[in-house]
Design a protein around this motif. Sequence first.
Motif, PDB file in Angstrom:
ATOM      1  N   ALA A 105       0.827  -1.209   0.000  1.00 32.84           N
ATOM      2  CA  ALA A 105       0.000   0.000   0.000  1.00 32.84           C
ATOM      3  C   ALA A 105       0.861   1.258   0.000  1.00 32.84           C
ATOM      4  O   ALA A 105       0.542   2.245  -0.679  1.00 32.84           O
ATOM      5  CB  ALA A 105      -0.922  -0.002   1.220  1.00 32.84           C
ATOM      6  N   ILE A 106       1.968   1.232   0.740  1.00 31.16           N
ATOM      7  CA  ILE A 106       2.859   2.401   0.776  1.00 31.16           C
ATOM      8  C   ILE A 106       3.492   2.637  -0.591  1.00 31.16           C
ATOM      9  O   ILE A 106       3.582   3.778  -1.068  1.00 31.16           O
ATOM     10  CB  ILE A 106       3.945   2.199   1.854  1.00 31.16           C
ATOM     11  CG1 ILE A 106       3.312   2.216   3.244  1.00 31.16           C
ATOM     12  CG2 ILE A 106       5.021   3.285   1.743  1.00 31.16           C
ATOM     13  CD1 ILE A 106       4.285   1.877   4.355  1.00 31.16           C
ATOM     14  N   ILE A 107       3.927   1.558  -1.255  1.00 33.21           N
ATOM     15  CA  ILE A 107       4.554   1.686  -2.574  1.00 33.21           C
ATOM     16  C   ILE A 107       3.538   2.187  -3.597  1.00 33.21           C
ATOM     17  O   ILE A 107       3.828   3.090  -4.391  1.00 33.21           O
ATOM     18  CB  ILE A 107       5.155   0.339  -3.010  1.00 33.21           C
ATOM     19  CG1 ILE A 107       6.371   0.024  -2.144  1.00 33.21           C
ATOM     20  CG2 ILE A 107       5.559   0.378  -4.486  1.00 33.21           C
ATOM     21  CD1 ILE A 107       6.986  -1.328  -2.419  1.00 33.21           C
ATOM     22  N   VAL A 108       2.321   1.620  -3.577  1.00 33.75           N
ATOM     23  CA  VAL A 108       1.303   2.060  -4.522  1.00 33.75           C
ATOM     24  C   VAL A 108       0.924   3.519  -4.266  1.00 33.75           C
ATOM     25  O   VAL A 108       0.616   4.267  -5.211  1.00 33.75           O
ATOM     26  CB  VAL A 108       0.064   1.143  -4.425  1.00 33.75           C
ATOM     27  CG1 VAL A 108      -1.087   1.697  -5.254  1.00 33.75           C
ATOM     28  CG2 VAL A 108       0.419  -0.262  -4.901  1.00 33.75           C
ATOM     29  N   ALA A 109       0.963   3.943  -3.004  1.00 37.64           N
ATOM     30  CA  ALA A 109       0.659   5.348  -2.679  1.00 37.64           C
ATOM     31  C   ALA A 109       1.651   6.301  -3.334  1.00 37.64           C
ATOM     32  O   ALA A 109       1.342   7.482  -3.530  1.00 37.64           O
ATOM     33  CB  ALA A 109       0.650   5.549  -1.170  1.00 37.64           C
ATOM     34  N   GLY A 110       2.846   5.782  -3.672  1.00 38.98           N
ATOM     35  CA  GLY A 110       3.824   6.623  -4.357  1.00 38.98           C
ATOM     36  C   GLY A 110       3.363   7.079  -5.727  1.00 38.98           C
ATOM     37  O   GLY A 110       3.910   8.043  -6.282  1.00 38.98           O
ATOM     38  N   MET A 111       2.336   6.427  -6.291  1.00 38.55           N
ATOM     39  CA  MET A 111       1.817   6.816  -7.593  1.00 38.55           C
ATOM     40  C   MET A 111       1.122   8.167  -7.546  1.00 38.55           C
ATOM     41  O   MET A 111       0.975   8.823  -8.584  1.00 38.55           O
ATOM     42  CB  MET A 111       0.844   5.748  -8.108  1.00 38.55           C
ATOM     43  CG  MET A 111       1.502   4.403  -8.379  1.00 38.55           C
ATOM     44  SD  MET A 111       0.316   3.059  -8.670  1.00 38.55           S
ATOM     45  CE  MET A 111      -0.589   3.693 -10.087  1.00 38.55           C
ATOM     46  N   ILE A 112       0.676   8.598  -6.360  1.00 37.77           N
ATOM     47  CA  ILE A 112      -0.070   9.856  -6.260  1.00 37.77           C
ATOM     48  C   ILE A 112       0.808  11.014  -5.788  1.00 37.77           C
ATOM     49  O   ILE A 112       0.319  12.127  -5.627  1.00 37.77           O
ATOM     50  CB  ILE A 112      -1.281   9.708  -5.316  1.00 37.77           C
ATOM     51  CG1 ILE A 112      -0.814   9.431  -3.876  1.00 37.77           C
ATOM     52  CG2 ILE A 112      -2.201   8.605  -5.792  1.00 37.77           C
ATOM     53  CD1 ILE A 112      -1.941   9.406  -2.875  1.00 37.77           C
ATOM     54  N   VAL A 113       2.101  10.752  -5.557  1.00 36.00           N
ATOM     55  CA  VAL A 113       3.004  11.829  -5.139  1.00 36.00           C
ATOM     56  C   VAL A 113       3.243  12.762  -6.324  1.00 36.00           C
ATOM     57  O   VAL A 113       3.671  12.313  -7.393  1.00 36.00           O
ATOM     58  CB  VAL A 113       4.344  11.258  -4.639  1.00 36.00           C
ATOM     59  CG1 VAL A 113       5.313  12.390  -4.312  1.00 36.00           C
ATOM     60  CG2 VAL A 113       4.109  10.380  -3.415  1.00 36.00           C
ATOM     61  N   PRO A 148       6.668   2.552  -8.436  1.00 38.92           N
ATOM     62  CA  PRO A 148       5.315   2.272  -7.915  1.00 38.92           C
ATOM     63  C   PRO A 148       4.361   1.694  -8.945  1.00 38.92           C
ATOM     64  O   PRO A 148       3.736   0.654  -8.711  1.00 38.92           O
ATOM     65  CB  PRO A 148       4.846   3.649  -7.412  1.00 38.92           C
ATOM     66  CG  PRO A 148       6.106   4.354  -7.033  1.00 38.92           C
ATOM     67  CD  PRO A 148       7.109   3.910  -8.050  1.00 38.92           C
ATOM     68  N   VAL A 149       4.221   2.331 -10.099  1.00 40.02           N
ATOM     69  CA  VAL A 149       3.289   1.830 -11.107  1.00 40.02           C
ATOM     70  C   VAL A 149       3.775   0.510 -11.695  1.00 40.02           C
ATOM     71  O   VAL A 149       2.973  -0.380 -12.020  1.00 40.02           O
ATOM     72  CB  VAL A 149       3.072   2.886 -12.213  1.00 40.02           C
ATOM     73  CG1 VAL A 149       4.347   3.143 -13.002  1.00 40.02           C
ATOM     74  CG2 VAL A 149       1.948   2.458 -13.152  1.00 40.02           C
TER      75      VAL A 149
END
Length: 273
Positions: A105-113, A148-149
């Motif tokens: 979840a933390i890695i996928v959240a990097g897509m919105i940075v 991330p993606v």
Amino acid sequence: MKTKLQFGTPCLALIWLIVTTLPFIFVVATSLKTQDETFSAPVWALPQHLYFGNYAAVLEGPYFTYFRNSAFVVGVSVLLIVLVSAMAAYAFARLRFSLNKTLFAIIVAGMIVPLHATLVPIYLLTRNLGLYDTPFALLGPYVALSLPVSIFILTGFMRQIPRELEEAAQLDGAGPFRIFSRIFLPLSTPGLATVAIYNGIGLWNEFIFAYMLTSTPEHRTLPLAIWDFQGQYSSNVPAMLAVVTLTSLPLIAAYAFGQERVIKGMMAGSLKG
């Protein structure tokens, strides 16, 4: 109703083809004009005579240096992205550990940075590490921001691989690394191709980090080649568009060759096993 849909879909596809093709036609047509003709003739007018002097001026300059830098940076970055994201995706898709879902979840959240939120920290870090204006200045940001993606796509892809294959390999005495290299990597080829093409196209066109982390033509990439034809008070628009055309040709060829793999890989990565 069915007849209307069958007739309407090709029409919409044709309209969309025209809309997406016109900008490229405009770029190519303008690149074949002289500087005077660009400002004297209507914008959408075709060139009166095909003028290839813009392409000659581009190729006589440091274009091939930019091309070499882009090929090196994008090639190494894509290789690292594919390798790291494949290993991480295998861990998230198959290995059981307590922080699996949390880390994913933390890695996928990097897509919105937001990309621009990272510019100043990355610039300062690059300067402090002594990598500014070197061939390696862009590798770190390119790989980190693409992971991330890439991990998201490959994790969804690897989750669909039957567990029976993994269990059979374990019965034969294979460990996690051998299962990953002998089973998951070969079966994930469509997903790996998707990640490689998707990131390769994006990084080939990347401008902001290349502009911020390099300063000399010896280390700059192709998107910055247009600056060679932009002055303080005027710009050589046809030459700039000639650069855009030459830069786009490898991408068009790569996407035309791999578009089916990209679509299938993206669709497969979006499903959960």
